[in-house]
Design a protein around this motif. Sequence first.
Motif, PDB file in Angstrom:
ATOM      1  N   THR A 133      -5.482 -13.656   8.161  1.00 61.35           N
ATOM      2  CA  THR A 133      -5.310 -15.104   7.973  1.00 61.35           C
ATOM      3  C   THR A 133      -4.926 -15.374   6.524  1.00 61.35           C
ATOM      4  O   THR A 133      -5.255 -14.593   5.635  1.00 61.35           O
ATOM      5  CB  THR A 133      -6.629 -15.860   8.244  1.00 61.35           C
ATOM      6  N   GLY A 166      -4.210  -2.803   7.178  1.00 61.05           N
ATOM      7  CA  GLY A 166      -3.143  -3.789   7.353  1.00 61.05           C
ATOM      8  C   GLY A 166      -3.278  -4.969   6.411  1.00 61.05           C
ATOM      9  O   GLY A 166      -4.217  -5.043   5.611  1.00 61.05           O
ATOM     10  N   PRO A 167      -2.344  -5.903   6.477  1.00 61.13           N
ATOM     11  CA  PRO A 167      -2.403  -7.091   5.629  1.00 61.13           C
ATOM     12  C   PRO A 167      -3.479  -8.046   6.144  1.00 61.13           C
ATOM     13  O   PRO A 167      -3.974  -7.874   7.255  1.00 61.13           O
ATOM     14  CB  PRO A 167      -1.016  -7.710   5.796  1.00 61.13           C
ATOM     15  N   PRO A 168      -3.868  -9.066   5.364  1.00 61.28           N
ATOM     16  CA  PRO A 168      -4.882 -10.022   5.827  1.00 61.28           C
ATOM     17  C   PRO A 168      -4.452 -10.680   7.132  1.00 61.28           C
ATOM     18  O   PRO A 168      -3.272 -10.916   7.348  1.00 61.28           O
ATOM     19  CB  PRO A 168      -4.928 -11.052   4.703  1.00 61.28           C
ATOM     20  N   GLU A 183      -6.121 -17.693   4.768  1.00 65.46           N
ATOM     21  CA  GLU A 183      -7.322 -18.110   4.039  1.00 65.46           C
ATOM     22  C   GLU A 183      -8.046 -16.930   3.368  1.00 65.46           C
ATOM     23  O   GLU A 183      -8.771 -17.129   2.400  1.00 65.46           O
ATOM     24  CB  GLU A 183      -8.310 -18.818   4.982  1.00 65.46           C
ATOM     25  N   GLU A 184      -7.856 -15.737   3.932  1.00 68.08           N
ATOM     26  CA  GLU A 184      -8.549 -14.573   3.358  1.00 68.08           C
ATOM     27  C   GLU A 184      -8.067 -14.258   1.952  1.00 68.08           C
ATOM     28  O   GLU A 184      -8.729 -13.548   1.219  1.00 68.08           O
ATOM     29  CB  GLU A 184      -8.293 -13.328   4.219  1.00 68.08           C
ATOM     30  N   THR A 185      -6.878 -14.744   1.603  1.00 66.51           N
ATOM     31  CA  THR A 185      -6.140 -14.389   0.393  1.00 66.51           C
ATOM     32  C   THR A 185      -5.812 -12.899   0.414  1.00 66.51           C
ATOM     33  O   THR A 185      -6.381 -12.150   1.191  1.00 66.51           O
ATOM     34  CB  THR A 185      -6.890 -14.739  -0.922  1.00 66.51           C
ATOM     35  N   THR A 218      -4.631  -6.616  -3.940  1.00 66.84           N
ATOM     36  CA  THR A 218      -5.074  -7.958  -3.561  1.00 66.84           C
ATOM     37  C   THR A 218      -4.193  -9.056  -4.146  1.00 66.84           C
ATOM     38  O   THR A 218      -3.856 -10.019  -3.469  1.00 66.84           O
ATOM     39  CB  THR A 218      -6.526  -8.198  -4.059  1.00 66.84           C
ATOM     40  N   VAL A 219      -3.825  -8.919  -5.410  1.00 68.87           N
ATOM     41  CA  VAL A 219      -3.203 -10.036  -6.110  1.00 68.87           C
ATOM     42  C   VAL A 219      -1.688 -10.173  -5.879  1.00 68.87           C
ATOM     43  O   VAL A 219      -1.218 -11.267  -5.580  1.00 68.87           O
ATOM     44  CB  VAL A 219      -3.563  -9.984  -7.618  1.00 68.87           C
ATOM     45  N   ILE A 279      -8.751  -0.782   3.484  1.00 68.66           N
ATOM     46  CA  ILE A 279      -7.648  -1.693   3.798  1.00 68.66           C
ATOM     47  C   ILE A 279      -7.008  -1.300   5.118  1.00 68.66           C
ATOM     48  O   ILE A 279      -6.440  -0.215   5.234  1.00 68.66           O
ATOM     49  CB  ILE A 279      -6.575  -1.638   2.690  1.00 68.66           C
TER      50      ILE A 279
END
Lengths: 474, 217
Positions: free
Chosen positions: A280, A276-278, A282-284, A230-231, A274
């Motif tokens: 948007t 794929g990547p976010p 905004e989802e972070t 996530t980070v 998980i």
Amino acid sequence: MSQVPTSIDFRANSQQVPPKMPAAVQKATAKFLGNRAALVEALGNDLWQTLRQAGHDLRLHAINHLDHYLEQAERQVTKAGGHVHWARDAEEARRIVLEIAGQHRAKLVVKSKSMATEEIGLNHALESAGIRVLETDLGEYIVQLKGMGPAHIVVPAFHLSKEEIAELFHEKLGVDAPAEAEKLTQIARMKLREEFLAADLGVSGGNFLVAETGTIVTVTNEGNGRMCCTVPPVHVAVVGIDKVVPDWESLTVLLKLLARSATGQKLSCYTQFISGPPQTREETGPQEMHLILLDNGRSRILQTPECRETSICIRCGACLNICPVYNHVGGYAYGYPISGPTGAIFASQILGVKAAGALPFASTLCGACNDICPVKIPITEILLHLRHRVVEGDELEGAAAPYALRMGAQAGAVAFGTTWLYRFGSQVLKRLQAPFVREGWMAKLPAPLDRWTTSRPFPAFAADFRQWWRRRSR
Amino acid sequence: MNSAREEILGKVREALGRRPGTAVPSVPPSARVGPRKAGDPEAEIAQLLAEIGKLSGATRRLGSQDDLRVALADLVKAEAVTKATLWTTPDLAAWDVAGTLRTLGVELVSPQADKHLVAACELGVTGVDAALPETGTLLLRSAADRPRVVSLLPRVHLAIFPPRALQVDLHQAFADAKDAGYSVLVTGPSRTADIELTLTLGVHGPKALYAWVMNEP
């Protein structure tokens, strides 16, 4: 474990096990087995057996149609905006990670616990390229500071005392810490928190890969897995091709089996999904997601139908916990990041019996592993097949055992199979041993048999079974 | 790269004796037990909160807006909250969680702010997309109004949700969650037993988990 082992000597390794290891191992395994048993009882044995059978069938179905599900997973991950890479072997997998790290000029990599990255020796490769890499699972962090690999696939540092860990933190981190689990954990949290926020790349494994939606599933308790995915701005997951499950419905069964078998929890603290990547900003979360599908010998395991179920393992560690051999030697003796019965069948096929032929023999064949396995892998049958491969070779590999052992085994087979030879031999042995026997035991045997008597006496050969039987029948 | 793909798939097919594009039989049954029957709603809520309690989570059953205000005031005091970040979902907006926190003197930080700022928050407030009474599990999906970092970086995670979030089991929860790009099942606060098997809460994820069931906005 920083590098891929080229040869494993289980016997030599097990002689170097520290004296306190068995007690530490048994304390941990007893606790896990106790927690597990309580949950299985609460669920009811009938239901548990139904779940085991379903888990076995679902995993084997996925493995038997692996090409189909891998292609489906690849399509779905790509559709979701992730990048899929294929790695034939450890070297190729390391190169792909290094390329991704290079593209992002990564200087710091944070990792959540992953046996696949241990298997390919990823940390060593990253460090050689001048990239700092940090294990972030608390147990892995501790063994990494210590310069060791995991002693257990679920609790890697269970053999170290809190005093030893406090001393390690003092020496490596320069902090004075009281020998208390709580305080030591807080120090690791503080240290690693800064690293998570500064990291350029997060690396994880995957407990499962759901083909239906291309979803990587990670099961963790500490939250480091969530941090790594996530980070940092980029997430790389290294997942063995054997981790595929068909769909989310199958996943429900496997999740129920995994946490109960591993740590005796109904569900682990954090189970992450998980795809794929976010979508948007905004989802972070990371802007980029890579999935590396690792073969490294897994496709070879599929070639032998007798051994194929090796690939359905869900790495819960229950077979380690129940194994009498593991309970006496701990994980390091196996010389491979995945230890215990499941490690013995996996490593000896991944590395080949020339390098790891000792491992199929690191078992009493008592079968406790078969009975506890949540996906019903016939571990002892596979061990026997692999022993056969070591001694006589099979369609996949030539024999790896020394010539003398093979000759000895063949001579034994002839002697035991020929009545007159057996009777003659037993009489000869009985006479030859007579001068050395004291009260039914021999204190010393001549070379090369003295390897036995250096540590314990050898029982005298009685050789009168036939006589005894005749007398008894009268 | 492609050659690696072809080679691996080729080896797998050869080992399994399969040809490309061969049909795959249907997936074996998943031992679906039940389906589990949900009991009376309040009993389900009680079971959920009891399970979360067993995992060292702090739980409350709230009714009115006043209850919520008091509960938030208690939490802000107990956890010494000065900064918070939160989801911008309709439920949390209708309950005016942001406004209440502000009146309690808490500074609000956008979840999309720099990660160091979000990590400096003591409190992250989220809703849940599903709650499972059997295991005390909360399911959180990721979306533009549900940023991932809110339930991860702050020291305390507070989830506030209405009774309709309760679902019977994983099967039902997954039916909705599987199309989300990201979701996470949270079962109690972050924990480890890596040092001498001593259970310790709050390793990398939140040290404390608060789960409050609140009546419909």
